[in-house]
Write a protein that holds these residues in place. Sequence first.
Motif, PDB file in Angstrom:
ATOM      1  N   PHE A   1       0.838  -1.207   0.000  1.00 29.71           N
ATOM      2  CA  PHE A   1       0.000   0.000   0.000  1.00 29.71           C
ATOM      3  C   PHE A   1       0.874   1.259   0.000  1.00 29.71           C
ATOM      4  N   VAL A   2       1.872   1.253   0.894  1.00 34.11           N
ATOM      5  CA  VAL A   2       2.737   2.428   1.005  1.00 34.11           C
ATOM      6  C   VAL A   2       3.478   2.672  -0.316  1.00 34.11           C
TER       7      VAL A   2
ATOM      8  N   ALA B   1       2.548   1.784  -3.288  1.00 34.29           N
ATOM      9  CA  ALA B   1       1.596   2.269  -4.298  1.00 34.29           C
ATOM     10  C   ALA B   1       1.356   3.765  -4.127  1.00 34.29           C
ATOM     11  N   GLY B   2       1.146   4.183  -2.872  1.00 38.09           N
ATOM     12  CA  GLY B   2       0.924   5.602  -2.603  1.00 38.09           C
ATOM     13  C   GLY B   2       2.129   6.444  -2.994  1.00 38.09           C
TER      14      GLY B   2
ATOM     15  N   VAL C   1       2.505   6.690  -6.824  1.00 38.38           N
ATOM     16  CA  VAL C   1       1.538   7.639  -7.400  1.00 38.38           C
ATOM     17  C   VAL C   1       1.956   9.074  -7.084  1.00 38.38           C
TER      18      VAL C   1
END
Lengths: 557, 192
Positions: free
Chosen positions: B25-26, B28-29, B32
């Motif tokens: 998740f981290v 991916a953030g 982006v």
Amino acid sequence: MNPDVFLRVPLSDVVSSMTADRILSYAGSNQEGSRMAVTETTSPQSASDSPASAKTSQPNVIEQLVGSGDHTMLGRLFIGFSMVFLLGSLVGRILVGIDTGTTNGLLGVYQQMVTNSSMITLIFLGVLPLLLGVAMVIVPLQIGSPSIALPRAAALSLWGWLIFSTVFLTSMILDGGVGGADTDASRLGNVSFGALLLALALGVTCVGTTVITHRPEGMTLARVPLFSWSILVSAAVWVTTIGAAIAFVLIGHVLNGGAADYFTNFATNLSWLTRGPAVFMLGIPVLGIASDVVVTATQRRLINYQAMQGLIAGYGILSFGAWAVSNSVIDTALWFLWTLGIAVPLVGLLGGFAESLRQGKPRVNAALVGSILSLFNLLGAVLVGLIMSLNTAGEGTLFDFGTAALAEAQMVFVVTAGITGAFAGLAYWSVKIWGTEADDKLATASVAMLDIGGGLLATVLAVAVFVQGSGDTGETLFGWLAAGSALVMLAGITGGLVFSLGSSASDEDEDVQAPENPFDGFTLEWQTPSPAMGGERTAEIPLIESPYPLLDAKEGE
Amino acid sequence: MSAEVSSIPANEQPGRPDVLFATAFVSAGTVVALLALLGAYMAERSSFGADWLSGNTIPLTQPNMQMVALLMSVFTVQWAVWAMRNNDRSASALALGITFILGAAFINQTIFLFKLIGVTEAQPEGPLFYTVTGSHLAMAVLGMCMIVLIAFRTLAGHYSARNTSALSATALFWDSMVAVYAAIWIAVYVMK
């Protein structure tokens, strides 16, 4: 002092003024889950804390508040503080309406700052953390996990969000926030906005990770309850969206200009957060809440469960909005396609729910009313998006004004959907979150008022754009109408706060035994005590062969 | 509340490591965020026209070597995970060490490149140029910190063939960092 003891005592006991003896009964029990919630260790430790030792090492309220990694407590705090911030944000919106009604007779030079800052606080201090709080309490329970993944990070998320939200509000007072005139305060507002976004991303990462890693044997992703599924989708969308937003916050900071430059950066690089597609991300958990509420209300399995999961995932993907940073995207064919596309999962879900409700003779309550109303609000937002896209279809000649002005109406529709959906969830899971059932009449009245107020406000804002775009002003009238609508919304949120506090306060009566499963729910959160606490269950998790393990067990009897 | 409250443990959960998925998740953030910065950089360059960085010379030798170094580090970091899955702790530590050296070489080359190009903060291109490349540099430094931490824990015997999740998480973050550099390499240095 055994540090484990105070870390394991949930705040719910403090909040609901429970007796010390009762607290000790939780602290003294061997709670593997709660221990995991705090230490993340996998090796169970025997319960060596005798009641006597626990009594001597009983922590005070502050220690419990700051030290706990119990997901139920963290979630409750998220819910409580976000509701307070929601009230504040709506007061800001009312002031803006009155100011417009009195032709800038109230806010004066602060009009721009209050208008833009209240939009930001409504979303990132209000709706998003409210939904995150509900998820933080319910998701681990719903998937049968004794704790949330990375509990310390979840606690950091809560306190980080709270601290930086307070800093953001302080910057507003100093004429900063978003659109203020003071350079230093605007810089403070910009930095605190980025930091609170980071904290929210951390929190949703914890909840999303919980869904992936903490499922018990047999619960494949295809069998995850739909609220938890929607939170997993939300986690993916929110984390990436917030990532993009933080990039633009960073740009604003690096450019290091005056107060006007910070506002320009917000208007050009960050306003996309307050309109479609990005603002629709607030609706993802609402779809999950509505799905679970409909299933329980009708006492029937949803047909085409995987299709429902697909529709929620599809809606989530379409609500990723970092591709639409520039306002000029509204006048492109891509925007037109997007507005058509996001209507599909919504209509599909509504169709599925309608079929279930038609066949299931539902029990109408606040949760069901709120869920359905929230979906209609989302449809309202889609409709506004379609109107915005008509200009493109008319080759830019259909309206005399830029349709980007309709974005605020779209945002209000989605925000209303988010709050209404969250309130539906609060009413539905009231026994787990607060300890007793919500007053159904009060809860129904709250969601209805919220919905009416939000719907009116969005409609007023949309109509004002058309009327003023065609030359008539009517600014005063629309200002007062907007203020009145926001006041009705405020009353609805106050009702939500009252029914939540009422559900919590009535737990003081020790003779009142909150039912474990008042709605005959089918998912695992209904196998936990009321109010729920991290790591405690009242029955073993049954064999999971479908998304509805309790219904399977019931049918097997 | 219900009278019969107990702490019945959940069913045994299949081994799905928190740290690996949280890192996903981290990552991916972060990816982006950096791509958004890159997008803003490209939009600004596009609106600026032909004069963008016209007063500076951006060589390709250093960016190319940086890309090569990072591509090599992708293999070494995966080697570290693979070695640990085969219970070869010393090979895993060696692989992490080489990855760290490659990362350090990348940082050294970046700083050298910054001096060579000579973009200043006063230039209109300066803030965005350094925001994009500097954010990536920060990501690389964070990845190296993770590698150092994991390397020490590897040497201390924290990981084994059945417990490689932290190593895998570090590798995932590192790979994400390399992927972002690939985009920066093309958009900032090659396309100029």
